[in-house]
Design a protein around this motif. Structure first.
Motif, mmCIF file in Angstrom:
data_model
loop_
_atom_site.group_PDB
_atom_site.id
_atom_site.type_symbol
_atom_site.label_atom_id
_atom_site.label_comp_id
_atom_site.label_asym_id
_atom_site.label_seq_id
_atom_site.Cartn_x
_atom_site.Cartn_y
_atom_site.Cartn_z
ATOM 1 N N LEU A 158 0.842 -1.195 0.000
ATOM 2 C CA LEU A 158 0.000 0.000 0.000
ATOM 3 C C LEU A 158 0.877 1.244 0.000
ATOM 4 N N LYS A 159 0.697 2.086 -1.005
ATOM 5 C CA LYS A 159 1.481 3.318 -1.100
ATOM 6 C C LYS A 159 0.602 4.541 -1.311
ATOM 7 N N ARG A 160 -0.723 4.312 -1.407
ATOM 8 C CA ARG A 160 -1.643 5.425 -1.641
ATOM 9 C C ARG A 160 -2.618 5.549 -0.472
ATOM 10 N N PHE A 161 -3.459 6.580 -0.514
ATOM 11 C CA PHE A 161 -4.482 6.746 0.509
ATOM 12 C C PHE A 161 -5.351 5.486 0.505
ATOM 13 N N THR A 162 -5.575 4.931 1.706
ATOM 14 C CA THR A 162 -6.223 3.618 1.783
ATOM 15 C C THR A 162 -7.474 3.646 2.643
ATOM 16 N N PHE A 163 -8.578 3.198 2.065
ATOM 17 C CA PHE A 163 -9.829 3.000 2.784
ATOM 18 C C PHE A 163 -9.951 1.519 3.149
ATOM 19 N N ARG A 184 -14.444 2.465 -9.019
ATOM 20 C CA ARG A 184 -14.618 3.811 -9.560
ATOM 21 C C ARG A 184 -13.596 4.804 -8.999
ATOM 22 N N LEU A 185 -12.771 4.346 -8.060
ATOM 23 C CA LEU A 185 -11.737 5.201 -7.474
ATOM 24 C C LEU A 185 -10.379 4.510 -7.586
ATOM 25 N N PRO A 186 -9.887 4.347 -8.803
ATOM 26 C CA PRO A 186 -8.663 3.565 -9.016
ATOM 27 C C PRO A 186 -7.393 4.194 -8.460
ATOM 28 N N ASP A 187 -7.449 5.470 -8.061
ATOM 29 C CA ASP A 187 -6.257 6.126 -7.529
ATOM 30 C C ASP A 187 -6.077 5.918 -6.025
ATOM 31 N N HIS A 188 -6.985 5.163 -5.423
ATOM 32 C CA HIS A 188 -6.890 4.868 -3.999
ATOM 33 C C HIS A 188 -6.920 3.364 -3.782
ATOM 34 N N ASP A 189 -6.409 2.930 -2.628
ATOM 35 C CA ASP A 189 -6.431 1.515 -2.293
ATOM 36 C C ASP A 189 -7.571 1.214 -1.328
ATOM 37 N N PHE A 190 -8.055 -0.032 -1.383
ATOM 38 C CA PHE A 190 -9.157 -0.477 -0.541
ATOM 39 C C PHE A 190 -8.812 -1.853 0.034
ATOM 40 N N VAL A 191 -9.036 -2.007 1.331
ATOM 41 C CA VAL A 191 -8.718 -3.259 2.011
ATOM 42 C C VAL A 191 -9.927 -3.701 2.824
ATOM 43 N N TRP A 192 -10.268 -4.981 2.716
ATOM 44 C CA TRP A 192 -11.338 -5.539 3.551
ATOM 45 C C TRP A 192 -10.753 -6.673 4.374
ATOM 46 N N PHE A 193 -10.765 -6.483 5.706
ATOM 47 C CA PHE A 193 -10.319 -7.529 6.619
ATOM 48 C C PHE A 193 -11.529 -8.367 7.038
ATOM 49 N N GLY A 194 -11.481 -9.665 6.795
ATOM 50 C CA GLY A 194 -12.597 -10.506 7.199
ATOM 51 C C GLY A 194 -12.613 -11.818 6.465
ATOM 52 N N ASN A 217 -7.092 -2.522 -7.174
ATOM 53 C CA ASN A 217 -6.850 -1.715 -5.965
ATOM 54 C C ASN A 217 -7.594 -2.235 -4.738
ATOM 55 N N VAL A 218 -8.193 -3.436 -4.834
ATOM 56 C CA VAL A 218 -8.900 -4.034 -3.700
ATOM 57 C C VAL A 218 -8.097 -5.220 -3.175
ATOM 58 N N HIS A 219 -7.884 -5.243 -1.871
ATOM 59 C CA HIS A 219 -7.109 -6.292 -1.223
ATOM 60 C C HIS A 219 -7.977 -6.988 -0.176
ATOM 61 N N LEU A 220 -7.935 -8.326 -0.146
ATOM 62 C CA LEU A 220 -8.707 -9.116 0.812
ATOM 63 C C LEU A 220 -7.754 -10.014 1.594
ATOM 64 N N PRO A 221 -7.098 -9.474 2.623
ATOM 65 C CA PRO A 221 -6.102 -10.261 3.356
ATOM 66 C C PRO A 221 -6.692 -11.285 4.312
ATOM 67 N N PHE A 287 -21.002 7.461 -2.140
ATOM 68 C CA PHE A 287 -19.742 7.016 -1.553
ATOM 69 C C PHE A 287 -18.538 7.474 -2.376
ATOM 70 N N VAL A 288 -18.656 7.438 -3.679
ATOM 71 C CA VAL A 288 -17.557 7.917 -4.529
ATOM 72 C C VAL A 288 -17.245 9.378 -4.204
ATOM 73 N N ALA A 289 -18.293 10.187 -4.073
ATOM 74 C CA ALA A 289 -18.094 11.606 -3.773
ATOM 75 C C ALA A 289 -17.527 11.818 -2.370
ATOM 76 N N LEU A 290 -18.075 11.094 -1.379
ATOM 77 C CA LEU A 290 -17.641 11.273 0.003
ATOM 78 C C LEU A 290 -16.203 10.803 0.215
ATOM 79 N N LEU A 291 -15.862 9.658 -0.363
ATOM 80 C CA LEU A 291 -14.500 9.153 -0.196
ATOM 81 C C LEU A 291 -13.499 10.078 -0.887
ATOM 82 N N GLY A 292 -13.897 10.645 -2.027
ATOM 83 C CA GLY A 292 -13.025 11.596 -2.702
ATOM 84 C C GLY A 292 -12.753 12.813 -1.839
ATOM 85 N N ARG A 293 -13.786 13.300 -1.152
ATOM 86 C CA ARG A 293 -13.606 14.454 -0.257
ATOM 87 C C ARG A 293 -12.658 14.111 0.892
ATOM 88 N N VAL A 294 -12.849 12.941 1.487
ATOM 89 C CA VAL A 294 -12.016 12.547 2.624
ATOM 90 C C VAL A 294 -10.550 12.426 2.207
#
Length: 342
Positions: A158-163, A184-194, A217-221, A287-294
């Motif tokens: 992970l090297k980018r902003f991560t949700f 829809r947000l390829p410039d950010h990383d996403f991780v789901w733990f579970g 950009n989606v990771h499922l560890p 969510f696309v808009a809100l995550l972009g703002r964050v």
């Protein structure tokens, strides 16, 4: 006072919020000086169960027969939070709802962690007293882990902003929205733990298609035990669940001061406030808009982090322990300890 804090099927629920809340209540009671046993064959003044299986039913009924107060903790409050979970969950939801209502009505008191859950249970016919008690948050133990951040980010590249999000990969948790928003947000990383369940347990075609076609950009560890370290590696929580009670993921993320983005659902009323301690949305477009703002607004992140951090003060174990003891004492009164036979 000696309390039997009982968790049926502990291994089965070891990767769920049931176990985390159970452990938090154990620590809260220990801090409050309450003697605890986990063995329902032991001697105790009150039994407090954190699950709803057949052994729980047996021990609740046995305690009542012996004249010992019994408390059921409603982590699940019926069909409302059972639908869209696992294979056939929607088909059996009415029976599940009826079973829980019967079990909870055997207790002297039901505890749950949200006013919404209390209202749903009262409306469904649970007639015993229902008290709202937080799952609790060990704020002294759950702290940011800089070394954990480095290790987890390196492991996941992970090297980018991560949700991130956390929980079982089931439809009710909003996994499809999480993945499609990430797409829809390829410039950010996403991780789901579970845990990812097999298709026999979770036969949902839409979810299966998404999981089989993950964007890069989606990771499922998978499930992680050291959530403090894993969550410390993330930059913000994106929790699009459709139905909840009081998710430990939200409390843990708030304790770490992470910005929160959640779905706007009635369960969060009185708990999460849009623009104060979180941002709320309903659709993938939201969510696309809100995550972009964050991701782009450092000032917004700072305000949300501060608001989220303030959430955990009322959920601290010291407060929860005092609340539990007060409710226990109201049930036990001056009753002498009674032995419970196997």
């Amino acid at each position: 006072m000696k309390v039997c804090l009982y968790l049926e099927g502990e291994e089965f629920v070891s990767k769920s919020g049931f176990k985390t809340a159970f452990e938090n209540h154990k620590r809260a009671l220990q801090q409050a000086g309450v003697e605890i046993t986990h063995d329902p064959k032991d001697r105790y003044d009150l039994i407090h169960s954190h699950f709803f299986g057949p052994k729980t039913m047996y021990h609740v009924k046995l305690a009542k027969y012996k004249g010992i107060p019994a408390v059921c903790h409603a982590h699940s409050f019926g069909a409302h939070d059972f639908r869209d979970s696992f294979t056939l969950s929607n088909a059996v939801a009415p029976l599940y709802d009826r079973y829980l209502r019967y079990l909870y009505n055997q207790a002297d008191m039901v505890m749950t962690c949200s006013q919404f859950a209390k209202s749903v249970m009262q409306g469904s016919g649970v007639s015993v007293p229902i008290e709202v008690v937080s799952n609790g948050m060990d704020t002294q133990r759950f702290k940011p882990r800089p070394e954990g951040r480095e290790a987890h980010r390196a492991a996941l590249a992970l090297k980018r902003f991560t949700f991130f999000s956390s929980g079982n990969l089931i439809p009710r948790k909003g996994v499809v929205d999480f993945i499609e928003t990430a797409r829809r947000l390829p410039d950010h990383d996403f991780v789901w733990f579970g845990k990812r369940w097999n298709k026999i347990c979770n036969a949902n075609p839409e979810l299966a298609r998404c999981l089989d076609d993950l964007p890069g950009n989606v990771h499922l560890p998978g499930f992680v035990t050291d959530t403090a370290s894993a969550f410390s590696a993330m930059d913000a929580l994106f929790f699009p669940s459709y139905t909840e009670n009081q998710p430990m993921t939200i409390l843990e993320s708030a304790t770490l001061g992470l910005p929160l983005v959640v779905r706007d659902i009635p369960e969060y009323q009185g708990f999460l406030t849009h623009g104060v301690n979180c941002l709320k949305g309903q659709s993938q477009d939201d969510f696309v808009a809100l995550l972009g703002r964050v991701a782009e607004d450092e000032g917004l992140r700072a305000r949300l982090s501060k608001g989220a951090g303030a959430l955990t003060e009322v959920h601290d174990l010291a407060h929860v322990g005092q609340r539990l003891v007060s409710l226990y004492e109201s049930l036990v009164g001056q009753r002498e300890m009674v032995g419970v036979s196997p």
